[in-house]
Every structure is written in C-alpha cells, then in structure tokens.
Scaffold this motif. Structure first.
Motif, mmCIF file in Angstrom:
data_model
loop_
_atom_site.group_PDB
_atom_site.id
_atom_site.type_symbol
_atom_site.label_atom_id
_atom_site.label_comp_id
_atom_site.label_asym_id
_atom_site.label_seq_id
_atom_site.Cartn_x
_atom_site.Cartn_y
_atom_site.Cartn_z
ATOM 1 N N MET A 75 40.107 39.642 26.788
ATOM 2 C CA MET A 75 39.789 40.989 26.361
ATOM 3 C C MET A 75 38.887 41.642 27.398
ATOM 4 O O MET A 75 38.178 40.965 28.111
ATOM 5 N N GLY A 76 38.870 42.924 27.416
ATOM 6 C CA GLY A 76 37.957 43.621 28.307
ATOM 7 C C GLY A 76 38.687 44.599 29.200
ATOM 8 O O GLY A 76 39.772 45.058 28.893
ATOM 9 N N ARG A 106 34.814 44.224 33.034
ATOM 10 C CA ARG A 106 34.164 43.334 32.068
ATOM 11 C C ARG A 106 35.215 42.569 31.277
ATOM 12 O O ARG A 106 36.144 43.150 30.761
ATOM 13 N N ARG A 107 34.999 41.269 31.183
ATOM 14 C CA ARG A 107 35.905 40.435 30.408
ATOM 15 C C ARG A 107 35.083 39.504 29.525
ATOM 16 O O ARG A 107 34.046 39.019 29.932
ATOM 17 N N GLU A 108 35.579 39.257 28.360
ATOM 18 C CA GLU A 108 34.950 38.317 27.444
ATOM 19 C C GLU A 108 36.019 37.386 26.905
ATOM 20 O O GLU A 108 37.136 37.810 26.650
ATOM 21 N N PHE A 109 35.653 36.131 26.761
ATOM 22 C CA PHE A 109 36.589 35.139 26.269
ATOM 23 C C PHE A 109 35.969 34.439 25.064
ATOM 24 O O PHE A 109 34.764 34.231 24.997
ATOM 25 N N THR A 110 36.813 34.050 24.141
ATOM 26 C CA THR A 110 36.346 33.306 22.985
ATOM 27 C C THR A 110 37.464 32.400 22.502
ATOM 28 O O THR A 110 38.635 32.656 22.763
ATOM 29 N N ALA A 111 37.098 31.346 21.850
ATOM 30 C CA ALA A 111 38.073 30.434 21.254
ATOM 31 C C ALA A 111 38.036 30.637 19.749
ATOM 32 O O ALA A 111 36.957 30.708 19.160
#
Length: 75
Positions: A1-2, A6-11
């Motif tokens: 995402m982002g 800017r990028r953000e990662f989640t599990a």
C-alpha cells in the motif's frame, strides 16, 4: 500500500492472528507453539532434537475457540 514516496506493509490473516494469541498468553521467557508448529518440528527434527515439547492446558483464543498449545524447553 502507499504511493511512490511512501509504502507500508503489514501481514494479516488467520496465521498472524493465532500467533498474536499465542504471544499474548506466553509468560515472560516462555515459548508456546501451536499444534501445527509442533507437527512441523516433529517431522523436521526426528532423531536430532535438542528440545523438549510439553503439552499445556488449551487457551481460549478470540475468534478461534479452544487452541491446543505446547511449551518448548531445552532438552
């Protein structure tokens, strides 16, 4: 995402939720694992294990009901 800047990662998912419940129920210095992890360890470490696994009373995990857990020790 982002975006490009800017990028953000989640599990997310069932496995992550179960891991969170196990972590929340572990005491300081305690390692607890699920039935699936215990089965994997049994397959991967036959005859060369330097750990001991003991079944513990099941926990009630939100959204999962009763979950069988095991504690891991050095052998």
């Amino acid at each position: 995402m982002g975006s490009l800047r800017r990028r953000e990662f989640t599990a997310i998912g069932d496995t992550i939720n179960k891991a969170k419940r196990l972590e929340e129920n572990a005491k300081l210095g305690q390692i607890i694992i699920s039935e699936e992890t215990r089965q994997h360890l049994e397959q991967e470490t036959v005859g060369k294990r330097n750990i001991r696994i003991a079944e513990r009373p099941p926990i009630i995990a939100k959204g999962k009901g009763e979950v069988i857990i095991y504690e891991v020790f050095r052998a």
